[in-house]
Design a protein around this motif. Sequence first.
Motif, mmCIF file in Angstrom:
data_model
loop_
_atom_site.group_PDB
_atom_site.id
_atom_site.type_symbol
_atom_site.label_atom_id
_atom_site.label_comp_id
_atom_site.label_asym_id
_atom_site.label_seq_id
_atom_site.Cartn_x
_atom_site.Cartn_y
_atom_site.Cartn_z
ATOM 1 N N ASP A 379 1.176 -1.563 0.497
ATOM 2 C CA ASP A 379 -0.026 0.263 -0.210
ATOM 3 C C ASP A 379 1.200 1.107 0.116
ATOM 4 O OD1 ASP A 379 -1.552 2.575 -0.003
ATOM 5 O OD2 ASP A 379 -2.678 1.279 2.627
ATOM 6 N N LYS A 380 0.835 1.981 -0.886
ATOM 7 C CA LYS A 380 1.860 3.197 -1.534
ATOM 8 C C LYS A 380 1.243 3.856 -0.003
ATOM 9 C CE LYS A 380 1.711 2.460 -6.254
ATOM 10 N NZ LYS A 380 1.715 3.057 -7.477
ATOM 11 N N GLN A 381 -0.119 4.135 0.114
ATOM 12 C CA GLN A 381 0.095 5.678 0.771
ATOM 13 C C GLN A 381 -0.088 5.304 2.893
ATOM 14 O OE1 GLN A 381 -2.569 4.204 -1.657
ATOM 15 N NE2 GLN A 381 -1.102 6.637 -2.685
ATOM 16 N N LEU A 382 0.042 3.572 3.118
ATOM 17 C CA LEU A 382 0.375 3.067 3.944
ATOM 18 C C LEU A 382 1.895 3.571 4.549
ATOM 19 C CD1 LEU A 382 0.342 1.895 7.109
ATOM 20 C CD2 LEU A 382 -0.134 -0.490 5.904
ATOM 21 N N ASN A 383 2.386 3.684 3.162
ATOM 22 C CA ASN A 383 3.956 3.351 3.273
ATOM 23 C C ASN A 383 4.364 5.020 3.483
ATOM 24 O OD1 ASN A 383 6.864 2.437 2.772
ATOM 25 N ND2 ASN A 383 6.973 4.029 1.743
ATOM 26 N N ASP A 384 3.953 5.890 2.472
ATOM 27 C CA ASP A 384 3.572 7.593 3.566
ATOM 28 C C ASP A 384 3.236 7.800 4.519
ATOM 29 O OD1 ASP A 384 4.483 7.487 0.372
ATOM 30 O OD2 ASP A 384 2.495 7.810 -0.419
ATOM 31 N N GLU A 385 2.081 7.015 5.205
ATOM 32 C CA GLU A 385 2.127 7.078 6.385
ATOM 33 C C GLU A 385 2.878 7.064 7.279
ATOM 34 O OE1 GLU A 385 -1.552 6.579 8.500
ATOM 35 O OE2 GLU A 385 -2.427 7.874 6.101
ATOM 36 N N MET A 386 3.990 6.038 6.877
ATOM 37 C CA MET A 386 4.775 5.209 7.723
ATOM 38 C C MET A 386 6.861 6.506 8.086
ATOM 39 S SD MET A 386 4.873 1.738 7.504
ATOM 40 C CE MET A 386 3.169 0.292 8.832
ATOM 41 N N MET A 387 6.377 6.578 6.426
ATOM 42 C CA MET A 387 7.639 7.408 6.426
ATOM 43 C C MET A 387 7.431 9.212 7.660
ATOM 44 S SD MET A 387 10.149 6.855 4.259
ATOM 45 C CE MET A 387 10.520 6.234 2.640
ATOM 46 N N THR A 388 6.007 9.284 7.314
ATOM 47 C CA THR A 388 5.673 10.889 8.124
ATOM 48 C C THR A 388 5.074 10.432 9.358
ATOM 49 O OG1 THR A 388 3.940 11.253 7.092
ATOM 50 C CG2 THR A 388 5.589 12.106 5.778
ATOM 51 N N PHE A 389 5.509 9.409 10.093
ATOM 52 C CA PHE A 389 5.079 9.297 11.492
ATOM 53 C C PHE A 389 6.697 9.191 12.003
ATOM 54 C CE2 PHE A 389 3.879 6.642 15.406
ATOM 55 C CZ PHE A 389 2.341 7.020 15.452
ATOM 56 N N ILE A 390 6.757 9.669 13.390
ATOM 57 C CA ILE A 390 7.744 10.400 14.445
ATOM 58 C C ILE A 390 7.736 9.884 15.444
ATOM 59 C CG2 ILE A 390 8.229 11.808 12.624
ATOM 60 C CD1 ILE A 390 8.206 13.539 14.468
ATOM 61 N N ARG A 391 8.569 9.834 16.010
ATOM 62 C CA ARG A 391 8.796 9.740 17.748
ATOM 63 C C ARG A 391 9.248 11.150 18.201
ATOM 64 N NH1 ARG A 391 9.171 5.973 21.358
ATOM 65 N NH2 ARG A 391 9.616 4.223 20.155
ATOM 66 N N THR A 392 8.648 11.611 18.513
ATOM 67 C CA THR A 392 8.732 13.473 19.242
ATOM 68 C C THR A 392 9.899 13.454 20.060
ATOM 69 O OG1 THR A 392 6.671 13.515 20.607
ATOM 70 C CG2 THR A 392 6.552 13.873 18.354
ATOM 71 N N ARG A 393 10.169 14.170 20.028
ATOM 72 C CA ARG A 393 11.278 14.949 20.896
ATOM 73 C C ARG A 393 11.186 14.388 22.046
ATOM 74 N NH1 ARG A 393 11.198 19.537 17.519
ATOM 75 N NH2 ARG A 393 12.861 19.458 16.516
ATOM 76 N N SER A 394 9.514 14.290 22.749
ATOM 77 C CA SER A 394 9.222 13.698 24.348
ATOM 78 C C SER A 394 9.425 12.489 24.294
ATOM 79 C CB SER A 394 7.887 14.803 24.690
ATOM 80 O OG SER A 394 7.164 14.346 23.213
ATOM 81 N N GLY A 395 9.575 11.941 22.927
ATOM 82 C CA GLY A 395 9.142 10.352 22.744
ATOM 83 C C GLY A 395 7.775 10.125 22.424
ATOM 84 N N ARG A 396 7.375 10.714 21.863
ATOM 85 C CA ARG A 396 5.525 10.003 21.941
ATOM 86 C C ARG A 396 5.343 10.435 20.317
ATOM 87 N NH1 ARG A 396 0.529 10.456 22.634
ATOM 88 N NH2 ARG A 396 -1.101 10.477 21.240
ATOM 89 N N PRO A 397 4.985 8.114 19.753
ATOM 90 C CA PRO A 397 5.092 8.280 18.501
ATOM 91 C C PRO A 397 3.317 8.994 17.932
ATOM 92 C CG PRO A 397 4.928 6.690 20.004
ATOM 93 C CD PRO A 397 4.621 7.900 21.209
ATOM 94 N N GLN A 398 3.481 9.931 16.817
ATOM 95 C CA GLN A 398 2.570 10.236 15.989
ATOM 96 C C GLN A 398 3.330 10.914 14.437
ATOM 97 O OE1 GLN A 398 2.219 13.404 19.014
ATOM 98 N NE2 GLN A 398 2.903 15.150 17.448
ATOM 99 N N ALA A 399 2.179 11.825 13.676
ATOM 100 C CA ALA A 399 1.933 11.687 12.707
ATOM 101 C C ALA A 399 3.122 12.953 12.685
ATOM 102 C CB ALA A 399 0.506 11.415 12.359
ATOM 103 N N GLN A 400 3.623 12.827 12.189
ATOM 104 C CA GLN A 400 4.148 14.687 11.909
ATOM 105 C C GLN A 400 3.130 15.673 11.535
ATOM 106 O OE1 GLN A 400 7.950 14.427 8.943
ATOM 107 N NE2 GLN A 400 7.650 16.513 8.854
ATOM 108 N N ARG A 401 3.535 16.858 12.205
ATOM 109 C CA ARG A 401 2.256 17.432 11.851
ATOM 110 C C ARG A 401 1.859 17.814 10.298
ATOM 111 N NH1 ARG A 401 3.356 24.162 14.028
ATOM 112 N NH2 ARG A 401 0.923 24.807 13.995
ATOM 113 N N GLY A 402 0.752 17.756 10.854
ATOM 114 C CA GLY A 402 0.215 18.459 8.931
ATOM 115 C C GLY A 402 -0.067 17.002 8.284
ATOM 116 N N PHE A 403 0.124 15.756 8.738
ATOM 117 C CA PHE A 403 0.084 14.480 8.121
ATOM 118 C C PHE A 403 -0.987 13.845 9.114
ATOM 119 C CE2 PHE A 403 4.144 15.974 6.184
ATOM 120 C CZ PHE A 403 4.153 15.245 5.181
ATOM 121 N N TYR A 404 -1.583 12.591 7.701
ATOM 122 C CA TYR A 404 -2.350 11.057 8.343
ATOM 123 C C TYR A 404 -1.577 10.133 9.566
ATOM 124 C CZ TYR A 404 -6.067 14.384 6.589
ATOM 125 O OH TYR A 404 -7.246 15.649 6.134
ATOM 126 N N ASP A 405 -1.995 9.666 10.305
ATOM 127 C CA ASP A 405 -1.958 8.648 11.004
ATOM 128 C C ASP A 405 -3.044 7.604 11.203
ATOM 129 O OD1 ASP A 405 -3.255 9.030 13.146
ATOM 130 O OD2 ASP A 405 -1.531 10.212 13.775
#
Length: 417
Positions: A379-405
């Motif tokens: 799934d191309k779109q799932l791959n894109d979401e995983m690419m923009t899914f981050i661990r923030t500086r506080s350690g929380r896993p979430q979507a990069q700002r402006g992206f979906y998860d």
Amino acid sequence: RLYPKQFEFVEDDSFLDGYIGGVGSGKTRAGAAKVVRYAVNNPGAWIGIGAPTFGMLREATIPALMTVLPEKFIQFYNRSESTLDLTNGVHIIMKSYDDPNSGRGPTLAAMWLDEAAWLDEMAFDIGLGRLRQPGYPHQFWLTTSPRGFNWVYRVLIANPMKDSKYWQASTQENIFLGREYSERMAEKYGGTFAMQEIEGKFVIIGGRSFFPVEVLTSYAQQATDPMELRGDIQGVCTKIWKKPIIGRKYVAGCDVAEGKITTAEYELEDSDAGDFSGTAIIDIITGEHVADLHGHMGEPELAVQTVKLCTEYNHAILGVERNNSGPIVIQRAIELGYEPWLYCDDRGEYGWLTTALSRPVMLGELAESVGSYDFRSWDKQLNDEMMTFIRTRSGRPQAQRGFYDDRVFKVAVAWQM
């Protein structure tokens, strides 16, 4: 006036050309010049131009085009319709693509999307389908600043389309900017943000990648269109990569939008508003993501579509995230007779509960499965979401700002099942 990298982009005749650059690197001017070159060389062609919003189209894209287009070539400019007719029969249609479906209709020879990374990939897909005007070389051009590792990164770099090229330009390469401007930008931006905004590089902003980027890059290279695509209702799509195998066991994860849209209100809502709902199907034996339901829909409709898809896959064990409005989906699934195949926890409650304790565990196990190639998806779109899914500086896993998860979470729930 173009600097060397802009000129290379404008002169290239590949089917898909991308110009990725920092602030002030001349992306829009390069795109406008490419439109003019194509128009002069292809009398009678129809050319489409798109931008993420009408404001960007009016304030940046169209002025750039008018700056490089000699006035003597203009036969008629219809401001209200945003169309431009040239003296050699070329017809240019300019639109905002905040609704990607606005691109449906015209038959085109060429198309340019300005600030493409801020557009939904559907605008690109619909644009590809418009390039069929007979007798002309079909070309598609993307100019944009980077915006995380999204679909632009995939189609130009990670899994480039055939006959495609791209150029990356730094703000400092634009020789027509004063040195003061470049120095001011360098002073204003720092760290990874400067890499994106000045150097035009694809980077992670606000943290570090949660999933292994090297694995996701290989996933992107293997990503394929589904073997079957079903449009069930407006804004809802079911993708099938592999048909169910008799006797095979499957699991499913269902992520429910956070109560943004209900079925009764659907027609009154903006179809692009809020989060998405959906269900992912995984093959237990191979770990493959074989089918997917995704879109904006009310909870009852989500239940109907999910039960239909899970039944097709040999009554897949279904975990519905019961946070927020999940219980509505669970109750409707029970009414539809799917209770025997619903996940039930140790306390006898149906559905998967995502909490401060279970959230990092389920995401961590999905990341581990991606890193070990135990989980696989095309799934191309799932791959894109995983690419923009981050661990923030506080350690929380979430979507990069402006992206979906939404796709990440339904797959994470399915992996728990």
